[in-house]
Design a protein around this motif. Sequence first.
Motif, PDB file in Angstrom:
ATOM      1  N   TRP A  26      -2.754  -1.446  -3.054  1.00 45.26           N
ATOM      2  CA  TRP A  26      -3.627  -0.270  -2.858  1.00 45.26           C
ATOM      3  C   TRP A  26      -2.861   0.996  -3.174  1.00 45.26           C
ATOM      4  O   TRP A  26      -1.715   1.160  -2.748  1.00 45.26           O
ATOM      5  CB  TRP A  26      -4.073  -0.186  -1.408  1.00 45.26           C
ATOM      6  CG  TRP A  26      -5.087  -1.188  -1.006  1.00 45.26           C
ATOM      7  CD1 TRP A  26      -4.877  -2.511  -0.759  1.00 45.26           C
ATOM      8  CD2 TRP A  26      -6.481  -0.952  -0.769  1.00 45.26           C
ATOM      9  NE1 TRP A  26      -6.045  -3.118  -0.376  1.00 45.26           N
ATOM     10  CE2 TRP A  26      -7.044  -2.167  -0.368  1.00 45.26           C
ATOM     11  CE3 TRP A  26      -7.294   0.176  -0.840  1.00 45.26           C
ATOM     12  CZ2 TRP A  26      -8.398  -2.306  -0.051  1.00 45.26           C
ATOM     13  CZ3 TRP A  26      -8.641   0.055  -0.523  1.00 45.26           C
ATOM     14  CH2 TRP A  26      -9.186  -1.177  -0.134  1.00 45.26           C
ATOM     15  N   THR A  27      -3.518   1.917  -3.851  1.00 47.75           N
ATOM     16  CA  THR A  27      -2.914   3.220  -4.093  1.00 47.75           C
ATOM     17  C   THR A  27      -3.993   4.283  -3.896  1.00 47.75           C
ATOM     18  O   THR A  27      -5.143   4.080  -4.298  1.00 47.75           O
ATOM     19  CB  THR A  27      -2.265   3.252  -5.498  1.00 47.75           C
ATOM     20  OG1 THR A  27      -1.169   4.150  -5.489  1.00 47.75           O
ATOM     21  CG2 THR A  27      -3.232   3.627  -6.601  1.00 47.75           C
ATOM     22  N   GLY A  28      -3.611   5.380  -3.239  1.00 43.44           N
ATOM     23  CA  GLY A  28      -4.630   6.333  -2.796  1.00 43.44           C
ATOM     24  C   GLY A  28      -5.139   7.290  -3.848  1.00 43.44           C
ATOM     25  O   GLY A  28      -6.126   7.988  -3.634  1.00 43.44           O
ATOM     26  N   CYS A  29      -4.451   7.331  -5.015  1.00 43.79           N
ATOM     27  CA  CYS A  29      -4.888   8.251  -6.075  1.00 43.79           C
ATOM     28  C   CYS A  29      -4.255   7.787  -7.392  1.00 43.79           C
ATOM     29  O   CYS A  29      -3.396   6.898  -7.395  1.00 43.79           O
ATOM     30  CB  CYS A  29      -4.490   9.683  -5.741  1.00 43.79           C
ATOM     31  SG  CYS A  29      -2.761  10.077  -6.090  1.00 43.79           S
ATOM     32  N   PRO A  30      -4.607   8.419  -8.505  1.00 44.72           N
ATOM     33  CA  PRO A  30      -4.088   7.925  -9.797  1.00 44.72           C
ATOM     34  C   PRO A  30      -2.578   8.102  -9.996  1.00 44.72           C
ATOM     35  O   PRO A  30      -2.043   7.626 -10.991  1.00 44.72           O
ATOM     36  CB  PRO A  30      -4.875   8.757 -10.825  1.00 44.72           C
ATOM     37  CG  PRO A  30      -6.109   9.186 -10.117  1.00 44.72           C
ATOM     38  CD  PRO A  30      -5.692   9.394  -8.700  1.00 44.72           C
ATOM     39  N   ASN A  31      -1.860   8.734  -9.057  1.00 41.94           N
ATOM     40  CA  ASN A  31      -0.403   8.792  -9.216  1.00 41.94           C
ATOM     41  C   ASN A  31       0.228   7.397  -9.170  1.00 41.94           C
ATOM     42  O   ASN A  31       1.356   7.201  -9.622  1.00 41.94           O
ATOM     43  CB  ASN A  31       0.221   9.694  -8.150  1.00 41.94           C
ATOM     44  CG  ASN A  31       0.020  11.162  -8.480  1.00 41.94           C
ATOM     45  OD1 ASN A  31      -0.023  11.536  -9.649  1.00 41.94           O
ATOM     46  ND2 ASN A  31      -0.121  11.995  -7.462  1.00 41.94           N
ATOM     47  N   SER A  32      -0.459   6.450  -8.565  1.00 42.72           N
ATOM     48  CA  SER A  32      -0.061   5.031  -8.642  1.00 42.72           C
ATOM     49  C   SER A  32       1.223   4.674  -7.916  1.00 42.72           C
ATOM     50  O   SER A  32       1.942   3.758  -8.326  1.00 42.72           O
ATOM     51  CB  SER A  32       0.058   4.584 -10.109  1.00 42.72           C
ATOM     52  OG  SER A  32      -1.175   4.694 -10.752  1.00 42.72           O
ATOM     53  N   SER A  56       0.819  -1.212   0.000  1.00 44.10           N
ATOM     54  CA  SER A  56       0.000   0.000   0.000  1.00 44.10           C
ATOM     55  C   SER A  56       0.850   1.257   0.000  1.00 44.10           C
ATOM     56  O   SER A  56       1.849   1.344   0.695  1.00 44.10           O
ATOM     57  CB  SER A  56      -0.915   0.023   1.234  1.00 44.10           C
ATOM     58  OG  SER A  56      -1.560   1.267   1.311  1.00 44.10           O
ATOM     59  N   CYS A  57       0.397   2.239  -0.746  1.00 39.22           N
ATOM     60  CA  CYS A  57       1.033   3.559  -0.707  1.00 39.22           C
ATOM     61  C   CYS A  57       0.656   4.247   0.600  1.00 39.22           C
ATOM     62  O   CYS A  57      -0.112   3.730   1.400  1.00 39.22           O
ATOM     63  CB  CYS A  57       0.595   4.400  -1.901  1.00 39.22           C
ATOM     64  SG  CYS A  57      -0.986   5.233  -1.652  1.00 39.22           S
ATOM     65  N   THR A  58       1.167   5.446   0.791  1.00 38.26           N
ATOM     66  CA  THR A  58       0.972   6.192   2.036  1.00 38.26           C
ATOM     67  C   THR A  58      -0.490   6.513   2.307  1.00 38.26           C
ATOM     68  O   THR A  58      -0.979   6.337   3.432  1.00 38.26           O
ATOM     69  CB  THR A  58       1.787   7.499   1.954  1.00 38.26           C
ATOM     70  OG1 THR A  58       3.136   7.154   1.687  1.00 38.26           O
ATOM     71  CG2 THR A  58       1.677   8.306   3.220  1.00 38.26           C
ATOM     72  N   GLY A  59      -1.180   7.019   1.308  1.00 34.31           N
ATOM     73  CA  GLY A  59      -2.599   7.335   1.482  1.00 34.31           C
ATOM     74  C   GLY A  59      -2.867   8.549   2.357  1.00 34.31           C
ATOM     75  O   GLY A  59      -1.960   9.296   2.736  1.00 34.31           O
TER      76      GLY A  59
HETATM   77 FE1  SF4 Z   1      -0.694   7.309  -2.633  1.00 28.68          FE
HETATM   78 FE2  SF4 Z   1      -1.421   9.191  -4.419  1.00 28.68          FE
HETATM   79 FE3  SF4 Z   1      -0.084   9.890  -2.258  1.00 28.68          FE
HETATM   80 FE4  SF4 Z   1       1.123   8.477  -4.144  1.00 28.68          FE
HETATM   81  S1  SF4 Z   1       0.394  10.528  -4.346  1.00 28.68           S
HETATM   82  S2  SF4 Z   1       1.272   8.155  -1.913  1.00 28.68           S
HETATM   83  S3  SF4 Z   1      -0.613   7.188  -4.859  1.00 28.68           S
HETATM   84  S4  SF4 Z   1      -2.121   8.924  -2.304  1.00 28.68           S
END
Ligand code: SF4
Length: 502
Positions: free
Chosen positions: A426-432, A387-390
């Motif tokens: 899991w990734t919190g946004c489309p930055n992936s 999982s990314c940071t979120g």
């Molecule tokens: Fe997660 Fe988006 Fe933040 Fe990257 S930029 S850590 S994908 S929420």
Amino acid sequence: MANKFETVKATKDGLAVRAELEHFAQIGWENIPEEDRDLRLKWLGIFFRPVTPGEFMLRFRIPHGLLTSQQLQVIGDIINRYGDRGNGDITTRQNLQVRGIKIEDIPDIFSKLESCGLTSVQSGMDNVRNITGSPVAGLEKDELIDTRDLVQGVQDMITNGGRGNPEFTNLPRKFNIAIEGSRDNSVHAEINDVAFVPAYREGILGFNVVVGGFFSSRRCEAAIPLDAWVQPDQQVVDLCRSILEIYRDHGLRANRQKSRLMWLIDEWGVAKFREEVAAKLPFPLLTAAPKDELDWDKRDHLGVHPQKQAGLNYVGLHVPVGRLYANDFFELSRLADTYGSGEVRLTVEQNLILVNVPDEKLEALLAEPLLTKFRVDPHNLQRSVVSCTGAQFCKFALIETKNRALAMVAALEKELTVPKPVRIHWTGCPNSCGQPQVADIGLMGTKVRKDGKTVDGADVYLGGKVGKDAHLGTCVHKSIPCDELQPLLAQILIEQFGAVRR
Ligand code: SF4
Ligand code: SRM
């Protein structure tokens, strides 16, 4: 017209803020000029967090994910001073980030980092990110190339031995490099701007090179062949330098959504790009070997594995979504010294590996209390969750990810028996950042309308394949409210991954 970031870089180099750190420490975070605080400090790996103003994130560079017990101790000490607010994350680039950092402590923290050979230089913004390699380099009998010195060599070239290198501090955008020496594509070569993969050319072992892989909210591409082969020596460093110079001098800068390397390759065509890169090299660039040697499925390295060194083992520990606290760093440091050779490795799956553990010490290591938290044998869903940071710390996040990821696998494991690991990212946004496109099941945070309200949701990606013949997964279910995800994931696990209801 130049975009805002180009103006910031042209006005003052990112690294220039290093000379002002003592001053920033004295005036406090509220009084640091905004461009320096929010942007230029990232050239030193210091990230202002709007979600936790005043508590910065510090992103290191851990080339190849190699850490010593002493470094773990120092990192533990750094975050320990922030009590509950201090923590660390293993990242999807085999790296570490720590949080809770106060700007007034930075001068002291930087001198402590320097004393143990750690740097955070050029780890954010328009710089080359942590360089990745196989986490078991030098330990496996089937390894093709031990890439540790190469990765360090490339990092030293880019950062001037960790001192900072203005030659590469004004790239058009971020840049990712991976060097794979094993057969299982442990680094996800295909999602890097440049990646080296082992290949025999006329019987000589070296690397084929792929270029242009990247994810962004606008576009995601797998890397394509450069039609080039290099020897596993200074040629790798020289090729990275040449590609970076071309990217720096010719990469597109007008629109940040169209600035990653692949956009330049699109504009020029890969043949011209290759020609320009080759022209800068001190050796003739050979064409690619007919095939690469990536012929294994990807492994997660968890559990106990014999090394090529007789009587020694590496032991992969599962760190749930990569999150570590001060005591974890201290304990890991102690375990590495007591049972191994004082070395720890990080993986792009956000886990870690203790190495050089003699057979006779295994039993005692496996009985250590820390291994009930960081298990060697987690269940099949838990073991592969990334999982990314979120939303807890990232202002781009559309949803909370890390806690949600853990809660979801716990709930699914209660409901189902899953016969083999299933990689859920899991990734919190489309930055992936959490790479949903490489997962068996990828979840990308979004906002959804439900019953007249805006609620947390996710797009569901399927079909990512890692290891040999890697390819990216695609979005198959859009905008699923998070509270409806569990039944959908259960259905996918049953229909596509052989899960059965308990
Ligand atoms: Fe997660 Fe988006 Fe933040 Fe990257 S930029 S850590 S994908 S929420
Ligand atoms: Fe990322 C921006 C976290 C790996 C694509 N990424 C960010 C920022 C810095 C945004 C911000 O300032 O808040 C996030 C910091 C949040 C925080 O507080 O932690 C962030 N990215 C991460 C990490 C920590 C995710 C993780 O939990 O592991 C990873 C750190 C890696 C490292 O050690 O350097 C991380 N980011 C990635 C990856 C995966 C990879 O490299 O394999 C990607 C996709 C691959 C790629 O870059 O091609 C990725 N991050 C992005 C992007 C989209 C880039 C683009 O070209 O548009 C952004 C946004 C940006 O750069 O504008 C971004």
